[in-house]
Design a protein around this motif. Structure first.
Motif, PDB file in Angstrom:
ATOM      1  N   ALA A 185       0.829  -1.202   0.000  1.00 58.34           N
ATOM      2  CA  ALA A 185       0.000   0.000   0.000  1.00 58.34           C
ATOM      3  C   ALA A 185       0.867   1.257   0.000  1.00 58.34           C
ATOM      4  O   ALA A 185       1.826   1.362   0.760  1.00 58.34           O
ATOM      5  N   GLY A 186       0.540   2.181  -0.876  1.00 55.96           N
ATOM      6  CA  GLY A 186       1.268   3.436  -0.974  1.00 55.96           C
ATOM      7  C   GLY A 186       2.539   3.351  -1.801  1.00 55.96           C
ATOM      8  O   GLY A 186       3.109   4.361  -2.164  1.00 55.96           O
ATOM      9  N   PHE A 187       3.003   2.134  -2.078  1.00 61.75           N
ATOM     10  CA  PHE A 187       4.233   1.963  -2.855  1.00 61.75           C
ATOM     11  C   PHE A 187       3.929   1.461  -4.249  1.00 61.75           C
ATOM     12  O   PHE A 187       4.312   2.077  -5.235  1.00 61.75           O
ATOM     13  N   GLY A 188       3.260   0.320  -4.350  1.00 63.55           N
ATOM     14  CA  GLY A 188       2.924  -0.222  -5.659  1.00 63.55           C
ATOM     15  C   GLY A 188       2.640  -1.706  -5.592  1.00 63.55           C
ATOM     16  O   GLY A 188       2.563  -2.294  -4.513  1.00 63.55           O
ATOM     17  N   SER A 189       2.496  -2.322  -6.770  1.00 62.11           N
ATOM     18  CA  SER A 189       2.192  -3.749  -6.809  1.00 62.11           C
ATOM     19  C   SER A 189       3.064  -4.441  -7.852  1.00 62.11           C
ATOM     20  O   SER A 189       3.440  -3.861  -8.868  1.00 62.11           O
ATOM     21  N   PHE A 190       3.372  -5.688  -7.543  1.00 65.28           N
ATOM     22  CA  PHE A 190       4.157  -6.544  -8.413  1.00 65.28           C
ATOM     23  C   PHE A 190       3.247  -7.654  -8.913  1.00 65.28           C
ATOM     24  O   PHE A 190       2.563  -8.296  -8.114  1.00 65.28           O
ATOM     25  N   LYS A 219      -0.463   5.205  -6.089  1.00 67.99           N
ATOM     26  CA  LYS A 219      -0.777   6.633  -6.218  1.00 67.99           C
ATOM     27  C   LYS A 219       0.227   7.509  -5.462  1.00 67.99           C
ATOM     28  O   LYS A 219       0.702   8.517  -5.967  1.00 67.99           O
ATOM     29  N   HIS A 220       0.532   7.106  -4.238  1.00 69.04           N
ATOM     30  CA  HIS A 220       1.420   7.916  -3.398  1.00 69.04           C
ATOM     31  C   HIS A 220       2.805   8.047  -4.032  1.00 69.04           C
ATOM     32  O   HIS A 220       3.364   9.143  -4.102  1.00 69.04           O
ATOM     33  N   LEU A 242       6.869  11.165  -7.607  1.00 67.69           N
ATOM     34  CA  LEU A 242       7.767  11.135  -8.756  1.00 67.69           C
ATOM     35  C   LEU A 242       7.467  12.205  -9.794  1.00 67.69           C
ATOM     36  O   LEU A 242       8.237  12.416 -10.708  1.00 67.69           O
ATOM     37  N   GLN A 243       6.342  12.887  -9.660  1.00 66.36           N
ATOM     38  CA  GLN A 243       5.978  13.897 -10.653  1.00 66.36           C
ATOM     39  C   GLN A 243       6.681  15.193 -10.420  1.00 66.36           C
ATOM     40  O   GLN A 243       7.095  15.644  -9.474  1.00 66.36           O
TER      41      GLN A 243
END
Length: 90
Positions: free
Chosen positions: A45-50, A83-84, A89-90
């Protein structure tokens, strides 16, 4: 950042020994690998998914000779930032 840098950061942040941080990190990576081997999606959560995706067979080209080479189908790991992380990164 490499694995040793990550272990040092975890140890400093959690105020634990480097050995304990390494055991924790290795345990997490082992569990993530096992889950992906079983075809499961790993979400932090907050980081991403693999996720594990199937790559279709295709043809490639040997850059030295120009010869067409068949590339067999395989599985690959795909990362999608959360999303976080995307906002940072934007």
């Amino acid at each position: 950042m490499n694995k040793n840098d990550l272990i040092e950061t975890i140890a400093d942040t959690a105020q634990i020994s480097k050995a304990a941080a390494e055991r924790g990190l290795n345990g997490m990576l082992t569990m993530m690998s096992m889950a992906m081997e079983d075809g499961e999606r790993v979400t932090l959560a907050g980081f991403g998914s693999f996720t594990v995706v199937d790559r279709a067979p295709r043809t490639g080209r040997n850059p030295k000779t120009g010869e067409v080479v068949p590339i067999p189908p395989r599985k690959a790991v795909k990362f999608r930032p959360g999303k976080h992380l995307s906002k940072k990164l934007q």
